[in-house]
Design a protein around this motif. Structure first.
Motif, mmCIF file in Angstrom:
data_model
loop_
_atom_site.group_PDB
_atom_site.id
_atom_site.type_symbol
_atom_site.label_atom_id
_atom_site.label_comp_id
_atom_site.label_asym_id
_atom_site.label_seq_id
_atom_site.Cartn_x
_atom_site.Cartn_y
_atom_site.Cartn_z
ATOM 1 N N ASP A 194 0.828 -1.202 0.000
ATOM 2 C CA ASP A 194 0.000 0.000 0.000
ATOM 3 C C ASP A 194 0.866 1.256 0.000
ATOM 4 O OD1 ASP A 194 -2.389 1.383 -0.079
ATOM 5 O OD2 ASP A 194 -2.684 1.352 2.088
ATOM 6 N N SER A 236 0.685 3.350 -3.413
ATOM 7 C CA SER A 236 0.075 4.683 -3.288
ATOM 8 C C SER A 236 1.054 5.768 -3.719
ATOM 9 C CB SER A 236 -0.362 4.920 -1.840
ATOM 10 O OG SER A 236 -1.380 4.023 -1.468
ATOM 11 N N CYS A 237 2.304 5.673 -3.258
ATOM 12 C CA CYS A 237 3.289 6.708 -3.581
ATOM 13 C C CYS A 237 3.651 6.708 -5.061
ATOM 14 C CB CYS A 237 4.538 6.535 -2.723
ATOM 15 S SG CYS A 237 4.337 7.078 -1.012
ATOM 16 N N LEU A 283 1.930 9.607 2.439
ATOM 17 C CA LEU A 283 0.804 8.736 2.127
ATOM 18 C C LEU A 283 0.940 7.433 2.905
ATOM 19 C CD1 LEU A 283 0.877 9.115 -1.782
ATOM 20 C CD2 LEU A 283 -0.101 10.688 -0.086
ATOM 21 N N ASP A 284 -0.143 6.989 3.520
ATOM 22 C CA ASP A 284 -0.156 5.727 4.280
ATOM 23 C C ASP A 284 0.805 5.792 5.470
ATOM 24 O OD1 ASP A 284 -1.229 3.076 4.541
ATOM 25 O OD2 ASP A 284 0.702 2.275 3.898
ATOM 26 N N SER A 339 -7.726 0.999 2.295
ATOM 27 C CA SER A 339 -6.332 1.182 1.892
ATOM 28 C C SER A 339 -6.104 2.633 1.513
ATOM 29 C CB SER A 339 -5.987 0.281 0.693
ATOM 30 O OG SER A 339 -6.700 0.697 -0.459
ATOM 31 N N CYS A 340 -4.860 3.052 1.617
ATOM 32 C CA CYS A 340 -4.514 4.393 1.159
ATOM 33 C C CYS A 340 -4.662 4.476 -0.357
ATOM 34 C CB CYS A 340 -3.087 4.735 1.579
ATOM 35 S SG CYS A 340 -2.562 6.412 1.147
ATOM 36 N N ALA A 341 -4.375 3.384 -1.050
ATOM 37 C CA ALA A 341 -4.496 3.377 -2.506
ATOM 38 C C ALA A 341 -5.929 3.662 -2.953
ATOM 39 C CB ALA A 341 -4.024 2.037 -3.063
ATOM 40 N N ILE A 375 -6.225 7.330 -2.816
ATOM 41 C CA ILE A 375 -5.580 7.968 -3.957
ATOM 42 C C ILE A 375 -6.460 7.847 -5.195
ATOM 43 C CG2 ILE A 375 -3.575 7.931 -5.497
ATOM 44 C CD1 ILE A 375 -2.975 9.056 -2.759
ATOM 45 N N LEU A 409 -2.134 1.333 -8.097
ATOM 46 C CA LEU A 409 -3.286 1.424 -7.203
ATOM 47 C C LEU A 409 -3.792 0.039 -6.820
ATOM 48 C CD1 LEU A 409 -5.197 4.386 -8.904
ATOM 49 C CD2 LEU A 409 -3.957 4.446 -6.732
ATOM 50 N N GLY A 444 -1.685 -1.505 -4.076
ATOM 51 C CA GLY A 444 -2.037 -1.055 -2.736
ATOM 52 C C GLY A 444 -3.334 -1.642 -2.236
#
Length: 346
Positions: free
Chosen positions: A43, A47-48, A100-101, A151-153, A156, A175, A178
């Motif tokens: 993730d 995400s990054c 992020l995350d 999830s952070c993804a 995003i 994505l 993540g």
């Protein structure tokens, strides 16, 4: 390819942050750094890389930096040249940092130490805090925290949709990396119908769901099996059978020819034991005299409360922390924290 078409599922739903605020946060951005957290997972990485790719498509300069090497399991899913391993990336200093995350900037390890003044608000560098952990400490100039997101993804994905930025095949793959890994292949209680619809859309955009699942869950080196065979021999119960845990020593890693990252998934495996087990943990001893605890639980038991006792955090069913001891003392401290939580919650 559906790169300029909207996702089938509306991105903005009740309770979500207003991700369009990112556009204001980006004003004056000349160089953006995106740090991964220590021991990066799918993730954090996905995400990054997804956000960095989207930023570059909009004309922004950015760099992804990881304080620790990225686990080899993700090698088929990204280009190593896209991640700088170290405390800070080379080149000019940033005007913006996108976290992020990351529930706490200290979770970026050496990156935090190199940029501590920035996180204290002393340098004028603008910090974005986009995260989905309930234990987020609330840092940064712009805070977009959604504990309800699996999830952070997925956050995003919503952010790109809200800002009207296209999602191409590369972004879709990141994505999916993540989303798939943080939901354990869509098996966590936080997974929603929307998560599944977003994954389907990302797959249609070229994200290749099978490739992500295959890399994350279906492919392991022999050293991983050798390591797990040693670690599983240490499995024990505690707290009256309510806790199951396994101990990992540096010697086990050496004998198996394995890396600590190859323990990924073992805590979830322990949590699958039937009966009265409510907490599962893999206790990884470090040569610096500490023990890294990877915690899992069944719904109804919040292991983030255990993690927080040792300065860690995460999710209710998946958290991590570092215990300031090794061997029997680390196990004693861990079980004491578990017993206190379980006795208090019934």
């Amino acid at each position: 390819m559906l790169t300029n078409q909207p996702l089938n599922e509306p991105a903005s739903q009740g309770g979500e942050p207003d991700y369009k605020q990112i556009l204001g946060w980006l004003e004056g951005a000349e160089k953006i750094w995106l740090p991964l957290h220590v021991s990066p997972d799918g993730d954090s990485l996905g995400s990054c890389l997804a956000f960095a790719h989207a930023l570059r498509a909009q004309g922004y300069r950015c760099a992804v930096v990881s304080p620790d090497p990225v686990p080899a399991i993700y090698a088929p899913l990204y280009d190593p040249k896209d991640v700088c391993v170290g405390d800070v990336p080379p080149g000019p200093q940033p005007t913006h940092i996108a976290c992020l995350d990351i529930s706490d900037p200290k979770r970026t390890g050496g990156f935090y130490k190199a940029n501590e003044a920035t996180f204290r608000g002393e340098t004028g560098v603008k910090v974005l805090n986009l995260d989905h952990h309930a234990t987020n400490v609330g840092f940064g100039d712009l805070q977009l925290v959604d504990p309800g997101s699996p999830s952070c993804a997925e956050q995003i994905t919503s952010a790109l949709q809200d800002m009207g930025w296209p999602i191409d095949a590369e972004i879709a793959r990141y994505l999916l990396t993540g989303i798939v890994t943080d939901t354990l292949g869509f098996r966590t209680p936080s997974t929603t119908p929307r998560t599944l619809r977003l994954a389907a859309d990302l797959h249609e955009r070229g994200g290749n769901l099978f490739a992500v699942v295959d890399a994350a869950f279906n492919s392991r080196p022999l050293s991983t099996l050798m390591l797990w065979s040693k670690v599983l021999g240490s499995v024990a119960l505690g707290a009256g059978g309510r806790v199951i845990y396994a101990r990992v020593t540096p010697q086990m890693l050496k004998e198996a020819g394995a890396k600590e990252e190859e323990l990924e998934g073992l805590s979830s495996y322990l949590a699958s034991v039937r009966g009265g087990v409510r907490v599962a943990a893999v206790l990884k001893e470090r040569e610096d005299g500490t023990t890294r605890a990877s915690l899992r639980s069944s719904p109804g038991t919040d292991v983030s409360a255990i993690a927080q006792r040792f300065g860690g955090g995460g999710h209710a069913q998946a958290s991590g922390a570092t215990i300031p001891a090794t061997g029997p003392e680390a196990i004693r401290l861990f079980l004491q924290a578990c017993e206190e939580l379980l006795d208090a919650t019934g």
